[in-house]
Scaffold this active site. Structure first.
Site, PDB file in Angstrom:
ATOM      1  CG  ASP A 382       4.847 -15.958 -11.493  1.00  0.00           C
ATOM      2  OD1 ASP A 382       4.686 -16.368 -10.323  1.00  0.00           O
ATOM      3  OD2 ASP A 382       5.058 -16.720 -12.455  1.00  0.00           O
ATOM      4  CD  GLU A 587       8.626 -21.532 -10.633  1.00  0.00           C
ATOM      5  OE1 GLU A 587       9.152 -20.453 -10.939  1.00  0.00           O
ATOM      6  OE2 GLU A 587       7.722 -21.617  -9.775  1.00  0.00           O
TER       7      GLU A 587
END
Length: 718
Positions: A382, A587
């Protein structure tokens, strides 16, 4: 020699582009009639394909990435290329031109092995690097043999950039990559998580939580296909989607990226992979990356492996504390399905499992994912995840890099500090701390994915696809998705039903922060990473949808934040529609312990619903606190984050053209102090239980194929 290499790259581009049509330098003024006739999916054919296609979980060898010759041009393509280069460039190395890896008639494994044998260690390390487009100059791509480029939501190109300008930008990167010694194309990736959502004017579909409420596998495949086409139109072959997270706590800021708290629904909705990548052939080998031949599909990415939705307290990037059996049962089984469908890449999670960071976990990344699950595609990190293995982020980077690569990470989403990555990787390989065999395995996997995607034959954007971006057929599909995702939680009291609403009412009041706001109805990951309120892209707001649905004689009055005076002035309204919800987020910024309505939404409900009979529509990425206000409402609808076509899709249902069919993909709690609370828990006392959803019982109901939460999957072998 550099001059010859540049000319060689130029002619490689021209020759390769013939497989997808002429690359046009000017792309403005496309008409709908110019769209290739084979683009739009035939729904009946799709349903038949889904019934008949069988993926055999076979470990037997086969001609991976088989590219059947559909014409003499394809069959004789390599010979035409050789003739062309020898005729015009007799000084160019015959070894490069005759290289087997450039022959599309060979199997993917033969091509990968040949190319890998020609690469230097530095070229291999470069292929493991994914860098942000803001630092991806031609010089950087050429000098370091960079393997991949991306844009994040933060660094997405300006909203002023047209699809053609996106394609020009990405083609520029490809031209640089093709001018390198071996001419390996870059892999450009983007977070197309609910449509091509960074691109202004694209079709924005409902976020995953809404699709989990719809529970329609065929719909998922069609959405995947539409998304792939819009992404491909801009020259992008790779999307970081879908998320197959199982969100177990709505306090998590990424909960709307999860289809459900129920693993079986997540497994079912993962069928979007078949739309993104295409349907594999019956003899496709388990775990091998697959993209359908024809230039109409993209590489998919199952993420975030594993347990990202199970962190303590719903804290993003935190620690999932559970047994291996529960980790596997709840969070890992969707990856088995994704691998069976030929998913090409898997992204590791920022989170930890019992204190061990996923990016540094060889047991889960290598032993389980690659060996036990037979995944032969690419494992990608990521964003800046290597930096975040230790705290503070960025500390001990070299040791983190060593741990991550040895654990099984194949490509690193750096994205900015590529000099540090290249230097540290070189030192680690030279010292033997990272074995060259591990490097070869990682590069083999990334090259395998590139060959599977057809990048060596079709590296450049297919400009004939440009008119497909935001096409009315795709918007119609998104409208259908909105209809199917809506969940009716309350409809009147007793036999006195409020819905469906009367289209011929003399006067209607519409109120709330989300009724006339494209950004609020789309949520995070729309144009930008976090999303934002306002008129951020094309589409139909809920207020616009209402006005189009009602009689021309109906008067519609609107106020975003109505006060007592406004409501009193309009108490003669037949009814009110109040549209409120959460502010956009993504997020970690979405992590929260209050889960309240934004923009004074609760006050709007109280002000309006205390005086006028009202329907309340909640736009949110998860259940929110509404119990104190439910008794004030006549009707209540959960619309999730419905995207650009929310206005028409919601109006279709609340005015009775279609019935509700959505069911809660998540438990709707009463109070935040009950969390986490999921279906099957010992102490289960929800406001509305998992799977709840009412219908109006109208005669015009048009239901699509839905999937029961009790069914793991109808896809054979899963």
């Amino acid at each position: 020699m550099a001059h010859v290499g540049s000319k060689l790259a130029e002619h490689i581009i021209k020759k390769r582009s013939k497989t997808i049509g002429k690359v046009q330098s000017s792309t403005r003024g496309f008409q709908t009639s110019e769209i290739p006739r084979d683009i739009f999916i035939d729904d009946l054919r799709l349903q038949e394909d889904m019934k008949t296609t069988k993926i055999q979980r076979s470990r037997s060898s086969c001609n991976h990435g088989d590219r059947h010759c559909s014409s003499l041009l394809i069959c004789f393509f390599p010979f035409l290329v050789l003739f062309f280069f020898f005729f015009f460039f007799p000084s160019v190395s015959a070894e490069t031109i005759q290289a087997p890896y450039l022959d599309p008639n060979l199997s993917i494994e033969e091509r990968v092995s040949d190319l890998l044998s020609r690469m230097t260690t530095q070229e291999k390390i470069g292929q493991m690097a994914q860098i942000d487009h803001t630092v991806a100059s031609s010089e950087v791509l050429i000098n370091h043999s960079i393997g991949s480029v991306l844009n994040s939501g933060v660094t997405a190109p300006s909203p002023d950039m047209t699809p053609a300008m996106w394609a020009d930008m990405i083609d520029g990167y490809q031209k640089a990559a093709l001018s390198t010694r071996l001419g390996i194309p870059i892999l450009y990736g983007v977070d197309a998580v609910h449509g091509h959502n960074n691109l202004f004017g694209s079709t924005v579909f409902p976020h995953n939580i809404g699709l989990g409420a719809a529970r329609d596998e065929g719909l998922m495949v069609r959405i995947g296909r539409a998304t792939a086409l819009e992404v491909l139109a801009t020259g992008i072959p790779y999307t970081f989607a879908p998320s197959v997270a199982v969100c177990r706590d709505p306090r998590w800021g990424r909960c709307y990226e999860s289809y459900s708290e129920d693993t079986q629904i997540v497994r079912s909705m993962a069928k979007i992979i078949l739309g993104l990548q295409g349907l594999p052939s019956p003899n496709h080998t388990l775990g091998y990356p697959f993209v359908a031949f024809g230039g109409r599909n993209v590489l998919a990415c199952a993420k975030h492996y594993a347990g990202d939705g199970g962190t303590q307290g719903g804290v993003d990037e935190y620690n999932t504390v559970t047994t291996y059996d529960d980790l596997y049962r709840i969070h890992m089984t969707p990856y088995i399905d994704a691998i069976t469908m030929g998913v090409s890449t898997v992204m590791a999670s920022y989170s930890s499992w019992n204190g061990v960071k996923m990016h540094a976990n060889p047991f889960l990344l290598t032993r389980i994912l690659k060996q036990e699950m037979s995944f032969q595609g690419m494992v990608i990190s990521d964003w800046e995840a290597i930096d975040r293995i230790t705290n503070p982020p960025g500390s001990h980077y070299k040791e983190n890099l060593k741990a991550a690569i040895n654990a099984g990470i194949d490509m690193v989403m750096i994205p900015f500090k590529y000099p540090q990555f290249l230097t540290n990787m070189t030192e680690l390989v030279l010292s033997g701390e990272i074995p060259i065999s591990r490097i070869d395995d990682a590069v083999r996997r990334s090259l395998r994915v590139k060959f599977a995607a057809g990048l060596f034959e079709r590296p450049m954007a297919d400009r004939s696809l440009l008119p497909i971006v935001g096409h009315k057929r795709h918007r119609k599909l998104a409208r259908e998705a909105v209809r199917k995702s809506l969940v009716l939680l309350k409809n009147g009291k007793g036999n006195d039903k409020m819905l469906p609403l009367d289209k011929n009412a003399p006067k209607i009041m519409v109120a709330g922060s989300h009724a006339r706001d494209m950004g609020n109805q789309c949520g995070g990951w729309t144009i930008t990473w976090q999303g934002t309120s306002g008129n951020i892209t094309k589409g139909t707001t809920i207020l616009e949808g209402i006005k189009k649905a009602v009689s021309k004689r109906t008067r519609v009055v609107f106020h975003e934040k109505p006060d007592k005076h406004f409501v009193d002035e309009n108490r003669d309204s037949s009814y009110a529609i109040v549209v409120v919800g959460e502010a956009p987020y993504a997020e970690t910024s979405g992590d929260g312990n209050d889960l309240r309505l934004a923009f004074d939404g609760e006050e709007t409900i109280k002000t309006v619903c205390s005086k006028v009979k009202c329907l309340v529509i909640i736009l949110s990425g998860r259940p929110v606190v509404i119990e104190p206000y439910v008794d004030m409402m006549e009707a209540l609808v959960a619309a999730w984050l419905p995207g650009s076509e929310a206005g028409k899709g919601i109006a279709d249902v609340v005015f009775g053209d279609y019935d509700f069919q959505g069911r809660l993909p998540r438990t709707w709690f009463r109070r935040v102090d009950q969390l986490p609370m999921n279906f099957g828990d010992q102490h289960y006392d929800p406001l509305y239980p998992f799977g709840y959803g009412l219908q109006m019982g109208i005669q015009s109901v048009k239901r699509g194929n839905s999937v029961s939460s009790s069914v793991a999957s109808s896809f054979p072998s899963i």
